[in-house]
Write an enzyme that holds these catalytic residues in place. Structure first.
Site, mmCIF file in Angstrom:
data_model
loop_
_atom_site.group_PDB
_atom_site.id
_atom_site.type_symbol
_atom_site.label_atom_id
_atom_site.label_comp_id
_atom_site.label_asym_id
_atom_site.label_seq_id
_atom_site.Cartn_x
_atom_site.Cartn_y
_atom_site.Cartn_z
ATOM 1 N N ASP A 194 -9.138 -3.462 -0.467
ATOM 2 C CA ASP A 194 -8.053 -4.096 0.055
ATOM 3 C C ASP A 194 -8.568 -4.993 1.256
ATOM 4 O OD1 ASP A 194 -4.847 -4.357 0.062
ATOM 5 O OD2 ASP A 194 -5.489 -3.633 1.913
ATOM 6 N N THR B 22 0.826 -1.169 0.061
ATOM 7 C CA THR B 22 -0.073 0.041 0.142
ATOM 8 C C THR B 22 0.938 1.339 -0.060
ATOM 9 O OG1 THR B 22 -1.923 -1.194 1.048
ATOM 10 C CG2 THR B 22 -1.779 1.267 1.190
ATOM 11 N N ASN C 167 5.875 -1.013 3.343
ATOM 12 C CA ASN C 167 4.832 -0.525 4.418
ATOM 13 C C ASN C 167 5.855 -0.434 5.665
ATOM 14 O OD1 ASN C 167 2.648 -0.670 2.727
ATOM 15 N ND2 ASN C 167 1.705 -2.545 3.696
ATOM 16 N N ASP D 92 -2.872 1.013 -5.849
ATOM 17 C CA ASP D 92 -1.823 1.120 -5.463
ATOM 18 C C ASP D 92 -1.056 -0.360 -5.498
ATOM 19 O OD1 ASP D 92 -3.429 -0.170 -3.772
ATOM 20 O OD2 ASP D 92 -2.377 0.397 -1.694
ATOM 21 N N HIS D 93 -1.842 -1.319 -5.895
ATOM 22 C CA HIS D 93 -1.356 -2.504 -5.883
ATOM 23 C C HIS D 93 -2.445 -3.602 -6.617
ATOM 24 C CE1 HIS D 93 -3.007 -3.924 -2.372
ATOM 25 N NE2 HIS D 93 -2.105 -2.844 -1.858
ATOM 26 N N HIS E 116 -1.049 -9.690 -1.182
ATOM 27 C CA HIS E 116 -0.073 -8.979 -2.157
ATOM 28 C C HIS E 116 1.110 -8.629 -1.548
ATOM 29 C CE1 HIS E 116 -0.836 -5.368 -0.130
ATOM 30 N NE2 HIS E 116 -1.915 -5.707 0.050
ATOM 31 N N HIS F 119 -8.275 -8.963 1.475
ATOM 32 C CA HIS F 119 -7.247 -9.669 2.296
ATOM 33 C C HIS F 119 -8.200 -10.868 3.238
ATOM 34 C CE1 HIS F 119 -3.546 -7.656 2.218
ATOM 35 N NE2 HIS F 119 -3.996 -6.796 2.234
#
Length: 552
Positions: free
Chosen positions: A295, A76, A97, A340-341, A486, A299
């Site tokens: 996100d 992130t 992170n 962001d990903h 991720h 998860h």
């Protein structure tokens, strides 16, 4: 100015070339930069045909379906650090992170990308816990300016605003010089230490707090989501895949992992839009919005179940409502949306779908276990760990309590041991990475060392970096509630959509790869902010086209 990558986008409704040129040169009054956390290019492609709201509008604008968070550390904080700066995350100083700094005085050596560990009495703690750690949120680790920072320097009357579900999203997109900045903490929105929360945001916090603990019925299941509803077992007795976000009384702790969470962030953005009258002054304003629910849902439930399908529909609806509000202001605004990903589904579901590489990580693949094995092999007696890392992959750091000779021995032994593990793709030496030039060209063609170099910083990166093989989920157990994640150097984590929309833009789709570092140069050219070529890793994407190329 940065060079142009022409996408040949044309404005519609212009009577002649002269009028067309005038329309192209007009600077928008408001830049709306949106990041949807973990919104992969795969998710965008999978659900694109079902969008009817805000995402449909963006999908009918200027579309770069093969955008890249080109670096290896697809997390992130690094991802958000590229979007509004125009530089790779390593150059921005945001290598992950979290990283390890063995030189800091506190006992907790883990540094969070959006904290100021220089403040006495703070520690990173456990950011996933309800307390979110005992740290002071700060942008000081970001080494470069954002677009908003640059705009404020040349146009002090412009407003630079950020709001997000995570502090690291708001801080990395907003930057150092923000007029207003908010992120979710606990049961409402918080801001920088020493700043007061505005009365309107405080009122919103009261409204949210009054309902967040109350029971919530399940979301209605859209027709396109019925086929996604299938229970997938993981762990000993847990399952995902058929949950519709119903909440019992007192279940505020699971609020972040629901579509309602993005709704709160968009409401906060609307409050700021109204309070500050963004886009209604003489100068151009910027608002950065970080939507984090995708996100948390990815998860907790994976990317391919009922939960994500409902989230995609609700995200589309919420963005549509927000754009309608913007339309009602009668201002000239441009929207950019990216991520962001990306993300990877949980291995249990992938295995049922016949993906042979899908597996959870070996619980013995971690810094402590590897360090103990190395200590025994080298006959090093120590009451402290030899190796430090924030997780099983990424940056590994060698203890500073060792002699130089011992450090070299530990490095060689640990790298060899890790490289031999069946789930490890590569182990990259810090010193070798430091000699690699920052990569250019098509990001899908970059080697693994080049991908790692893009998120490498010589003073913050580890003594070596571990990259896992495709399909390996770096979560050994699902006991804490996370089933998927991720962070890999593979394209399922690197590829994200990059979308632009502005009233009057004709739809265009560019299938060739671009990067998120291209976003800031593109938006800066649109609003007349100069970013010197040597201060960006990206290039301007011509989203206007026509006689007055927006990148000129």
């Amino acid at each position: 100015m940065v060079t142009a990558l022409t996408a040949s986008i044309l404005f519609t409704g212009t009577a002649n070339a002269e009028d067309h040129s005038a329309a192209d040169k007009a600077q928008p009054k408001l830049v709306v930069a949106i990041s949807v956390d973990q919104f992969s290019a795969d998710l965008f492609s999978e659900y694109r045909s079902s969008f009817t709201g805000g995402l449909k509008r963006l999908a009918n604008g200027v579309v770069f379906p093969a955008g890249y968070q080109s670096h290896a550390a697809t997390e992130t904080c690094p991802g958000h650090s590229t979007i509004m700066t125009g530089v790779h995350s390593g150059r921005a100083g945001i290598i992950a992170n979290n990283w390890i700094d063995l030189s800091i005085k506190r006992d907790d050596k883990t540094v969070y990308c959006a904290e100021d560990e220089r403040i006495d009495g703070t520690s990173f703690g456990d950011i996933t816990a309800a307390t979110q750690g005992d740290y002071v949120a700060s942008v000081w680790h970001l080494l470069v300016p954002t677009l908003g920072d640059r705009l404020k320097k040349v146009s002090p009357e412009s407003r630079n605003v950020a709001v997000a579900g995570k502090d690291r999203a708001a801080l990395m997109m907003g930057g150092h010089d923000v007029d207003e900045i908010y992120w979710w903490k606990g049961k409402g929105f918080s801001t920088l230490q020493g700043r007061k929360i505005s009365p309107s945001v405080a009122s919103l916090n009261e409204t949210i707090a009054a309902k967040i603990d109350k029971a919530r019925p399940a979301f209605a299941i859209p027709a396109q989501c019925v086929a996604h509803s299938a229970r997938i077992m993981h762990g000993e007795d847990k399952s995902v895949g058929d949950y519709a976000f119903q909440r019992p009384d007192g279940a505020a702790s699971i609020y972040r992992g629901s579509p309602d969470f993005d709704g709160s962030v968009i409401t906060a953005a609307t409050v700021l839009l109204n309070d500050l009258k963004l886009g209604q002054g003489k100068a151009t304003d910027v608002i950065s919005i970080g939507l984090s629910a995708t996100d948390y849902i990815g998860h907790a439930f994976g990317t391919e179940g009922l939960e994500m399908c409902i989230q995609m529909g609700e995200l589309d609806r919420s963005l549509g409502e927000f754009f309608t509000i913007l339309d009602s202001k009668n201002i000239d605004y441009v929207v950019m949306l990216t991520a962001d990903h990306g993300g990877l589904d949980l291995p249990e579901r992938m295995s049922l779908q016949g993906v042979p590489t899908a597996q959870r990580i070996d619980p013995k693949l971690n810094a402590n276990a590897i360090g103990e094995t190395v200590a025994e092999a080298l006959n090093i007696a120590s009451d402290k760990p030899l190796l430090y890392a924030d997780g099983p992959f990424g940056d590994y750091y060698i203890s500073r309590d060792l002699s130089e000779k011992q450090r070299a021995q530990v490095k060689d032994s640990a790298m060899a041991l890790l490289a031999a593990h069946a789930q490890v793709e590569a182990v990259l030496d810090h010193d070798d990475l430091a000699t690699i030039e920052v990569p250019r060209g098509s990001p899908e063609m970059w080697t693994l060392p080049q991908r790692a170099r893009a998120s490498f910083h010589p003073d913050r990166s580890g003594d070596f970096i571990v990259l896992l093989r495709k399909g390996v989920t770096p979560i050994a157990s699902t006991a804490r509630g996370y089933v998927a994640t991720h962070g890999s150097p593979w394209d399922y984590d690197r590829r994200v959509p990059i979308l632009f929309w502005r009233d009057g833009i004709q739809h265009f789709e560019q299938p060739l790869s671009v990067m998120t570092v291209d976003i800031a140069p593109t938006l800066s050219a649109l609003i007349g902010v100069d970013i010197p070529t040597d201060e960006t890793d990206g290039q301007c994407l011509d989203i206007d086209g026509g006689p007055a190329n927006s990148c000129k």
